[in-house]
Design a protein around this motif. Sequence first.
Motif, PDB file in Angstrom:
ATOM      1  N   UNK A  20      -5.237  20.907 -42.080  1.00 56.07           N
ATOM      2  CA  UNK A  20      -4.325  21.556 -41.138  1.00 56.07           C
ATOM      3  C   UNK A  20      -3.363  20.550 -40.521  1.00 56.07           C
ATOM      4  N   UNK A  21      -3.873  19.354 -40.210  1.00 58.20           N
ATOM      5  CA  UNK A  21      -3.003  18.309 -39.678  1.00 58.20           C
ATOM      6  C   UNK A  21      -3.505  16.941 -40.137  1.00 58.20           C
ATOM      7  N   UNK A  22      -2.813  16.410 -41.124  1.00 61.67           N
ATOM      8  CA  UNK A  22      -3.170  15.086 -41.657  1.00 61.67           C
ATOM      9  C   UNK A  22      -3.072  14.025 -40.559  1.00 61.67           C
ATOM     10  N   UNK A  23      -2.001  14.099 -39.757  1.00 56.12           N
ATOM     11  CA  UNK A  23      -1.771  13.099 -38.713  1.00 56.12           C
ATOM     12  C   UNK A  23      -2.926  13.088 -37.708  1.00 56.12           C
ATOM     13  N   UNK A  24      -3.268  14.259 -37.184  1.00 54.34           N
ATOM     14  CA  UNK A  24      -4.325  14.325 -36.172  1.00 54.34           C
ATOM     15  C   UNK A  24      -5.694  13.977 -36.767  1.00 54.34           C
ATOM     16  N   UNK A  26      -6.320  11.768 -39.252  1.00 53.03           N
ATOM     17  CA  UNK A  26      -6.372  10.306 -39.360  1.00 53.03           C
ATOM     18  C   UNK A  26      -6.553   9.674 -37.977  1.00 53.03           C
ATOM     19  N   UNK A  27      -5.729  10.118 -37.022  1.00 52.24           N
ATOM     20  CA  UNK A  27      -5.797   9.527 -35.675  1.00 52.24           C
ATOM     21  C   UNK A  27      -7.160   9.779 -35.015  1.00 52.24           C
ATOM     22  N   UNK A  28      -7.698  10.981 -35.189  1.00 52.86           N
ATOM     23  CA  UNK A  28      -8.972  11.324 -34.536  1.00 52.86           C
ATOM     24  C   UNK A  28     -10.097  10.414 -35.001  1.00 52.86           C
ATOM     25  N   UNK A  29     -10.170  10.208 -36.318  1.00 56.25           N
ATOM     26  CA  UNK A  29     -11.236   9.328 -36.826  1.00 56.25           C
ATOM     27  C   UNK A  29     -11.113   7.923 -36.239  1.00 56.25           C
ATOM     28  N   UNK A  30      -9.876   7.447 -36.072  1.00 54.14           N
ATOM     29  CA  UNK A  30      -9.697   6.077 -35.577  1.00 54.14           C
ATOM     30  C   UNK A  30      -9.888   5.979 -34.059  1.00 54.14           C
ATOM     31  N   UNK A  31      -9.476   7.033 -33.332  1.00 53.62           N
ATOM     32  CA  UNK A  31      -9.702   7.046 -31.881  1.00 53.62           C
ATOM     33  C   UNK A  31     -11.219   7.022 -31.618  1.00 53.62           C
ATOM     34  N   UNK A  32     -11.971   7.732 -32.456  1.00 53.41           N
ATOM     35  CA  UNK A  32     -13.425   7.807 -32.300  1.00 53.41           C
ATOM     36  C   UNK A  32     -14.073   6.415 -32.320  1.00 53.41           C
ATOM     37  N   UNK A  33     -13.384   5.456 -32.940  1.00 53.15           N
ATOM     38  CA  UNK A  33     -13.929   4.093 -33.059  1.00 53.15           C
ATOM     39  C   UNK A  33     -13.303   3.127 -32.054  1.00 53.15           C
ATOM     40  N   UNK A  34     -12.415   3.611 -31.208  1.00 52.77           N
ATOM     41  CA  UNK A  34     -11.653   2.702 -30.342  1.00 52.77           C
ATOM     42  C   UNK A  34     -12.057   2.843 -28.868  1.00 52.77           C
ATOM     43  N   UNK A  35     -12.792   1.860 -28.375  1.00 51.93           N
ATOM     44  CA  UNK A  35     -13.342   1.934 -27.009  1.00 51.93           C
ATOM     45  C   UNK A  35     -12.245   2.042 -25.954  1.00 51.93           C
ATOM     46  N   UNK A  36     -11.139   1.343 -26.171  1.00 50.25           N
ATOM     47  CA  UNK A  36     -10.060   1.320 -25.182  1.00 50.25           C
ATOM     48  C   UNK A  36      -9.438   2.706 -24.997  1.00 50.25           C
ATOM     49  N   UNK A  37      -9.171   3.384 -26.128  1.00 52.43           N
ATOM     50  CA  UNK A  37      -8.582   4.727 -26.048  1.00 52.43           C
ATOM     51  C   UNK A  37      -9.604   5.742 -25.514  1.00 52.43           C
ATOM     52  N   UNK A  38     -10.846   5.621 -25.955  1.00 53.33           N
ATOM     53  CA  UNK A  38     -11.873   6.551 -25.461  1.00 53.33           C
ATOM     54  C   UNK A  38     -12.008   6.437 -23.948  1.00 53.33           C
ATOM     55  N   UNK A  39     -11.844   5.232 -23.450  1.00 56.95           N
ATOM     56  CA  UNK A  39     -11.942   5.000 -22.011  1.00 56.95           C
ATOM     57  C   UNK A  39     -10.837   5.753 -21.262  1.00 56.95           C
ATOM     58  N   UNK A  71       8.362   8.586 -35.850  1.00 59.04           N
ATOM     59  CA  UNK A  71       8.529   8.543 -37.312  1.00 59.04           C
ATOM     60  C   UNK A  71       7.292   9.006 -38.081  1.00 59.04           C
ATOM     61  N   UNK A  72       6.186   9.180 -37.366  1.00 58.95           N
ATOM     62  CA  UNK A  72       4.957   9.647 -38.025  1.00 58.95           C
ATOM     63  C   UNK A  72       4.736  11.143 -37.788  1.00 58.95           C
ATOM     64  N   UNK A  73       5.594  11.738 -36.978  1.00 56.24           N
ATOM     65  CA  UNK A  73       5.422  13.142 -36.589  1.00 56.24           C
ATOM     66  C   UNK A  73       6.386  14.046 -37.346  1.00 56.24           C
ATOM     67  N   UNK A  74       5.854  14.988 -38.151  1.00 55.35           N
ATOM     68  CA  UNK A  74       6.727  15.934 -38.857  1.00 55.35           C
ATOM     69  C   UNK A  74       7.646  16.714 -37.904  1.00 55.35           C
ATOM     70  N   UNK A  85      -0.861   5.026 -41.379  1.00 57.03           N
ATOM     71  CA  UNK A  85      -0.401   3.834 -40.647  1.00 57.03           C
ATOM     72  C   UNK A  85      -0.033   4.143 -39.189  1.00 57.03           C
ATOM     73  N   UNK A  86      -0.352   5.352 -38.744  1.00 63.36           N
ATOM     74  CA  UNK A  86       0.127   5.793 -37.424  1.00 63.36           C
ATOM     75  C   UNK A  86      -0.712   5.272 -36.265  1.00 63.36           C
ATOM     76  N   UNK A  87      -1.936   4.817 -36.539  1.00 58.16           N
ATOM     77  CA  UNK A  87      -2.844   4.538 -35.421  1.00 58.16           C
ATOM     78  C   UNK A  87      -2.333   3.458 -34.469  1.00 58.16           C
TER      79      UNK A  87
END
Length: 339
Positions: A20-24, A26-39, A71-74, A85-87
């Motif tokens: 449904x959304x390639x961008x979201x 990809x970003x969701x999986x990487x946010x899940x691993x990023x302590x700074x953003x989760x904070x 540039x990463x947003x349709x 490469x959007x993360x």
Amino acid sequence: MGMKLSEQFQRFAKYECENSSKLYEVLSYQIAEDAELLDIVTTIPTGQPKPNLLFAIVHYLLFEKDESLKNYYPTFSDHLLPAEEAFLPFKQFVLKHEQSLNELFQTKLVQTNEVRRCAYLYPMFAEIYEEHKQPLALVEIGTSAGLQLGVDQYNYLYNGEISVTNSKTPVIISSENIGTPLPNAIYTTPKVKTRIGVDLNPIDLKDENELRWLQALIWPEHHERRELLKEAANVVTQLHLQLVRGDGIAKLEDLCELIPEGEMIVVFHTHVANQIPMEGRQQLVEKLSKISTKRPLYHCYNNMYDPNLHQDYIYDGEIIEKRMMENTDGHARWFNWAK
């Protein structure tokens, strides 16, 4: 907190974004691993779906900021850079605008207004009108911006071939009916006299920022939904709507009192009841039964006790199930009409 939150983003990526959304995704999986953003995300109030709100607010801010993340947003670019490469740009954007994000986390709500759900409401309402030959009084609980209250003003295309023209507007809502054939009533535009929408936080479509917020809630890849929203907003701002701020269940009896005799009341809500506590749902049913001792009415809804779509006729305190439709898509790309 971290563990549970990172799981939320993983689940969001897998069960909501996939296909449904390639961008979201990809970003969701990487946010899940990023302590700074989760904070940063922990400051989102409880009760709000955190991934949805984070993405919608970033999207909302991008509408008015000239940033390379676009540039990463349709939504904003025809020459897209790869989502994979959007993360990093996404993270930089969030850190740079952390203060704005924190403020918006406290004031914005996830309120999707899926106009396409009119595709299955319309045949129900048309049939009610044909059966009772009375103008309808529509009362929507959890109306958001009231787009579904314009249901009789839109044009419809079912299964790519059944065309229903109700108005000269450019709005054409298309959907697949995977159930029994639709009733002939769809070819007669139902008369709607009263349109009332109740919401804890109604959205004023005439306010550019609020319309932009609704646009931002739509995922970047879903151009068609954004177009439809814009066109439907143009129709609804021309109609006489009563948008009421407050608790729809608490206000229901008073609102129905104001509806002239000779109009058939149709109380409806889609994808709202799951956010209402069970006792609130019971109250709603009790109030509808009580109103029905003075005048009959209809109740069209889903997500009260199950995901199915229900149409009940309530007369003198008795609830008569008129139809129940299973396997309907949440965005109403398809529905399952039942006789």
